[in-house]
Design a protein around this motif. Structure first.
Motif, PDB file in Angstrom:
ATOM      1  N   GLN A   1       4.470  55.347   5.003  1.00  0.00           N
ATOM      2  CA  GLN A   1       4.941  54.187   5.396  1.00  0.00           C
ATOM      3  C   GLN A   1       4.187  52.873   5.113  1.00  0.00           C
ATOM      4  OE1 GLN A   1       7.198  54.450   9.043  1.00  0.00           O
ATOM      5  NE2 GLN A   1       6.900  52.216   9.548  1.00  0.00           N
ATOM      6  N   GLU A   2       2.792  53.270   4.738  1.00  0.00           N
ATOM      7  CA  GLU A   2       2.073  52.092   4.730  1.00  0.00           C
ATOM      8  C   GLU A   2       2.564  51.235   3.158  1.00  0.00           C
ATOM      9  OE1 GLU A   2      -1.867  53.504   4.808  1.00  0.00           O
ATOM     10  OE2 GLU A   2      -1.778  53.832   6.882  1.00  0.00           O
ATOM     11  N   LEU A   3       3.387  52.051   2.219  1.00  0.00           N
ATOM     12  CA  LEU A   3       3.593  51.464   1.234  1.00  0.00           C
ATOM     13  C   LEU A   3       4.918  50.576   1.477  1.00  0.00           C
ATOM     14  CD1 LEU A   3       3.172  54.822  -1.025  1.00  0.00           C
ATOM     15  CD2 LEU A   3       1.835  52.927  -1.117  1.00  0.00           C
ATOM     16  N   LEU A   4       5.468  50.695   2.718  1.00  0.00           N
ATOM     17  CA  LEU A   4       6.895  49.800   2.796  1.00  0.00           C
ATOM     18  C   LEU A   4       6.089  48.439   2.948  1.00  0.00           C
ATOM     19  CD1 LEU A   4       9.767  49.755   3.533  1.00  0.00           C
ATOM     20  CD2 LEU A   4       8.912  50.016   5.823  1.00  0.00           C
ATOM     21  N   ASN A   5       6.825  47.507   2.231  1.00  0.00           N
ATOM     22  CA  ASN A   5       6.622  46.204   2.201  1.00  0.00           C
ATOM     23  C   ASN A   5       5.006  46.135   2.015  1.00  0.00           C
ATOM     24  OD1 ASN A   5       9.371  45.651   2.675  1.00  0.00           O
ATOM     25  ND2 ASN A   5       8.841  45.697   4.962  1.00  0.00           N
ATOM     26  N   CYS A   6       4.390  46.769   1.203  1.00  0.00           N
ATOM     27  CA  CYS A   6       2.944  46.634   0.885  1.00  0.00           C
ATOM     28  C   CYS A   6       2.419  45.553  -0.057  1.00  0.00           C
ATOM     29  CB  CYS A   6       2.439  47.786   0.429  1.00  0.00           C
ATOM     30  SG  CYS A   6       2.781  48.371  -1.315  1.00  0.00           S
ATOM     31  N   ARG A   7       3.576  44.802  -0.544  1.00  0.00           N
ATOM     32  CA  ARG A   7       3.097  43.731  -1.439  1.00  0.00           C
ATOM     33  C   ARG A   7       3.958  42.474  -0.860  1.00  0.00           C
ATOM     34  NH1 ARG A   7       4.372  40.775  -6.236  1.00  0.00           N
ATOM     35  NH2 ARG A   7       2.504  40.250  -7.485  1.00  0.00           N
ATOM     36  N   VAL A   8       3.441  41.190  -0.400  1.00  0.00           N
ATOM     37  CA  VAL A   8       4.058  40.405   0.065  1.00  0.00           C
ATOM     38  C   VAL A   8       3.920  39.193  -0.539  1.00  0.00           C
ATOM     39  CG1 VAL A   8       4.232  39.003   2.188  1.00  0.00           C
ATOM     40  CG2 VAL A   8       3.859  41.304   2.249  1.00  0.00           C
ATOM     41  N   VAL A   9       4.929  38.473  -0.942  1.00  0.00           N
ATOM     42  CA  VAL A   9       4.609  37.277  -1.809  1.00  0.00           C
ATOM     43  C   VAL A   9       5.481  35.863  -1.104  1.00  0.00           C
ATOM     44  CG1 VAL A   9       5.064  36.040  -3.862  1.00  0.00           C
ATOM     45  CG2 VAL A   9       4.646  38.329  -3.803  1.00  0.00           C
TER      46      VAL A   9
ATOM     47  N   LEU B   1       0.828  -0.954   0.029  1.00  0.00           N
ATOM     48  CA  LEU B   1      -0.114  -0.103   0.005  1.00  0.00           C
ATOM     49  C   LEU B   1       0.714   1.172  -0.112  1.00  0.00           C
ATOM     50  CD1 LEU B   1      -2.764  -1.026   2.741  1.00  0.00           C
ATOM     51  CD2 LEU B   1      -2.819  -1.183   0.322  1.00  0.00           C
ATOM     52  N   LEU B   2       0.437   2.247  -0.981  1.00  0.00           N
ATOM     53  CA  LEU B   2       1.288   3.411  -0.896  1.00  0.00           C
ATOM     54  C   LEU B   2       0.517   4.834  -1.133  1.00  0.00           C
ATOM     55  CD1 LEU B   2       3.903   4.978  -0.905  1.00  0.00           C
ATOM     56  CD2 LEU B   2       4.294   4.605  -3.278  1.00  0.00           C
ATOM     57  N   SER B   3       0.403   5.696  -0.425  1.00  0.00           N
ATOM     58  CA  SER B   3      -0.301   6.779  -0.544  1.00  0.00           C
ATOM     59  C   SER B   3       0.294   8.079  -0.195  1.00  0.00           C
ATOM     60  CB  SER B   3      -1.706   6.745   0.164  1.00  0.00           C
ATOM     61  OG  SER B   3      -1.603   6.789   1.237  1.00  0.00           O
ATOM     62  N   GLY B   4      -0.144   9.221  -0.770  1.00  0.00           N
ATOM     63  CA  GLY B   4       0.698  10.442  -0.330  1.00  0.00           C
ATOM     64  C   GLY B   4       0.392  11.348  -1.463  1.00  0.00           C
ATOM     65  N   GLY B   5       1.040  12.652  -1.360  1.00  0.00           N
ATOM     66  CA  GLY B   5       1.014  13.535  -2.195  1.00  0.00           C
ATOM     67  C   GLY B   5       1.800  14.783  -1.865  1.00  0.00           C
ATOM     68  N   VAL B   6       1.867  15.664  -2.884  1.00  0.00           N
ATOM     69  CA  VAL B   6       2.395  17.094  -2.667  1.00  0.00           C
ATOM     70  C   VAL B   6       1.402  18.101  -2.843  1.00  0.00           C
ATOM     71  CG1 VAL B   6       4.101  18.436  -3.773  1.00  0.00           C
ATOM     72  CG2 VAL B   6       4.589  15.953  -4.215  1.00  0.00           C
ATOM     73  N   ASP B   7       1.532  19.084  -2.173  1.00  0.00           N
ATOM     74  CA  ASP B   7       0.719  20.287  -1.858  1.00  0.00           C
ATOM     75  C   ASP B   7       1.588  21.491  -2.186  1.00  0.00           C
ATOM     76  OD1 ASP B   7      -2.277  21.085  -1.169  1.00  0.00           O
ATOM     77  OD2 ASP B   7      -0.791  22.602  -0.375  1.00  0.00           O
ATOM     78  N   THR B   8       1.480  22.353  -3.020  1.00  0.00           N
ATOM     79  CA  THR B   8       2.273  23.712  -3.175  1.00  0.00           C
ATOM     80  C   THR B   8       1.319  24.881  -3.548  1.00  0.00           C
ATOM     81  OG1 THR B   8       4.201  24.591  -4.146  1.00  0.00           O
ATOM     82  CG2 THR B   8       2.818  23.077  -5.741  1.00  0.00           C
ATOM     83  N   GLY B   9       1.905  25.967  -3.151  1.00  0.00           N
ATOM     84  CA  GLY B   9       1.240  26.999  -3.800  1.00  0.00           C
ATOM     85  C   GLY B   9       2.037  28.309  -3.650  1.00  0.00           C
ATOM     86  N   ARG B  10       1.300  29.580  -3.950  1.00  0.00           N
ATOM     87  CA  ARG B  10       2.031  30.810  -3.753  1.00  0.00           C
ATOM     88  C   ARG B  10       0.730  31.812  -3.118  1.00  0.00           C
ATOM     89  NH1 ARG B  10       3.831  35.384  -8.315  1.00  0.00           N
ATOM     90  NH2 ARG B  10       1.521  34.949  -8.642  1.00  0.00           N
ATOM     91  N   THR B  11       1.295  32.650  -2.166  1.00  0.00           N
ATOM     92  CA  THR B  11       0.139  33.543  -1.853  1.00  0.00           C
ATOM     93  C   THR B  11       0.964  34.864  -2.168  1.00  0.00           C
ATOM     94  OG1 THR B  11      -0.533  32.057  -0.133  1.00  0.00           O
ATOM     95  CG2 THR B  11      -0.999  34.392   0.299  1.00  0.00           C
ATOM     96  N   VAL B  12      -0.093  35.843  -2.568  1.00  0.00           N
ATOM     97  CA  VAL B  12       0.169  37.370  -2.620  1.00  0.00           C
ATOM     98  C   VAL B  12      -0.811  38.263  -2.043  1.00  0.00           C
ATOM     99  CG1 VAL B  12       0.503  39.144  -4.475  1.00  0.00           C
ATOM    100  CG2 VAL B  12       0.893  36.537  -5.118  1.00  0.00           C
ATOM    101  N   SER B  13      -0.210  38.942  -1.124  1.00  0.00           N
ATOM    102  CA  SER B  13      -1.039  39.823  -0.498  1.00  0.00           C
ATOM    103  C   SER B  13      -0.475  41.550  -0.839  1.00  0.00           C
ATOM    104  CB  SER B  13      -0.852  39.976   1.241  1.00  0.00           C
ATOM    105  OG  SER B  13      -1.183  38.641   1.469  1.00  0.00           O
ATOM    106  N   ASP B  14      -1.498  42.178  -1.184  1.00  0.00           N
ATOM    107  CA  ASP B  14      -1.276  43.427  -1.828  1.00  0.00           C
ATOM    108  C   ASP B  14      -2.002  44.503  -1.217  1.00  0.00           C
ATOM    109  OD1 ASP B  14      -1.124  45.857  -3.591  1.00  0.00           O
ATOM    110  OD2 ASP B  14      -0.534  44.570  -5.130  1.00  0.00           O
ATOM    111  N   ALA B  15      -1.565  45.574  -0.508  1.00  0.00           N
ATOM    112  CA  ALA B  15      -2.255  46.528  -0.007  1.00  0.00           C
ATOM    113  C   ALA B  15      -1.421  47.911  -0.390  1.00  0.00           C
ATOM    114  CB  ALA B  15      -2.529  46.507   1.598  1.00  0.00           C
ATOM    115  N   CYS B  16      -1.255  48.169  -1.411  1.00  0.00           N
ATOM    116  CA  CYS B  16      -0.189  49.148  -1.954  1.00  0.00           C
ATOM    117  C   CYS B  16      -1.216  50.509  -2.067  1.00  0.00           C
ATOM    118  CB  CYS B  16       0.660  48.744  -2.965  1.00  0.00           C
ATOM    119  SG  CYS B  16       1.713  47.618  -2.537  1.00  0.00           S
TER     120      CYS B  16
END
Length: 253
Positions: free
Chosen positions: A84-92, A62-77
């Motif tokens: 100063q709210e523009l400092l690091n306003c886009r985080v990836v 028996l063998l089971s499993g998997g790979v889970d991957t992704g990218r998250t982008v937060s933008d408040a520019c």
């Protein structure tokens, strides 16, 4: 930034884009209610992919499993109160820091023995770091005291300075392998006993699970936790437990 071998490039770099309120306006309040659309649109986008495997062979493997991957982008520019709210306003948070690999399986051996295991490789804790800069450090660059100082002399006010872009520093990945060797012994038609030998963290890795100086995350978590810079900021408070051997049995009737 402070000189520190754990900081990017060994530290000593400039951190720009910081602001301090005009002293004449400090403590004043002028509330304005307006539509959020006048400022900008805050976005958070998650792009994730998953591949899974489930295999059952006639030999009993028996063998089971998997790979889970992704990218998250937060933008408040956009600016509401301070530039100063523009400092690091886009985080990836990149794919490599949100990739999890998990496998489990079992293999029958001669003599009614079965060997099984669980393997996982997950991202290490993500950390955001701020430095509490004193007025003494800031005044030579700002050309005045912090507005929070007022008329106090000397002034012990501080300002929190982000030392690097969020979600760009992670501890090493956590790899863990747990194994079990078991055998079922039939005592009667209705009674049997299963004897197990378990080997936890068979690779005896010592991955960091959490950090000192303000908190951190469990391995595999990716949302950053802000910690304060200091002499213990990279000191682990929890690491993966060492290799453990356990003997057990289970009686069924």
């Amino acid at each position: 930034a402070p000189n520190d071998r754990f900081l990017p490039g060994g530290g000593g770099y400039q951190v720009c884009g910081l602001y301090d309120l005009n002293p004449a306006k400090f403590g004043q309040v002028n509330n304005l209610v307006s539509r959020a659309s006048k400022f900008g649109k805050q976005k958070r986008v998650n792009d994730f992919f998953n591949a899974s495997l489930n295999v059952r062979l006639s030999s009993g493997v028996l063998l089971s499993g998997g790979v889970d991957t992704g990218r998250t982008v937060s933008d408040a520019c956009f600016v509401v109160d301070s530039p100063q709210e523009l400092l690091n306003c886009r985080v990836v948070i990149p794919f490599k820091n949100q990739t999890q690999i998990k496998l489990n399986g079992s293999y029958p051996l001669p003599g009614d023995f079965v060997v099984s295991g669980v393997f996982q490789n997950v991202s290490g804790p993500a950390v955001d770091l701020v430095y509490s800069a004193s007025n003494t450090e800031i005044a030579p660059v700002l050309k005045r005291n912090l507005s929070a100082c007022g008329t106090r002399n000397p002034c012990n006010s501080t300002a929190l300075v982000p030392l690097f872009r969020p979600s760009t520093m992670f501890e090493g990945r956590t790899t863990r392998l747990d194994l079990r060797l078991s055998r079922i012994v039939k005592i009667t038609d209705r009674t049997r006993i299963q004897i197990n030998v378990d080997l936890y963290n068979a690779l005896n890795t010592s991955s960091i699970l959490s950090l000192a100086a303000g908190g951190a995350l469990n391995a595999g978590a990716t949302s950053p936790t802000t910690v304060s810079y200091g002499p213990t900021w990279r000191r682990p408070t929890d690491i993966l437990e060492g290799r453990i051997v356990q003997f057990s049995s289970q009686l069924s009737f």
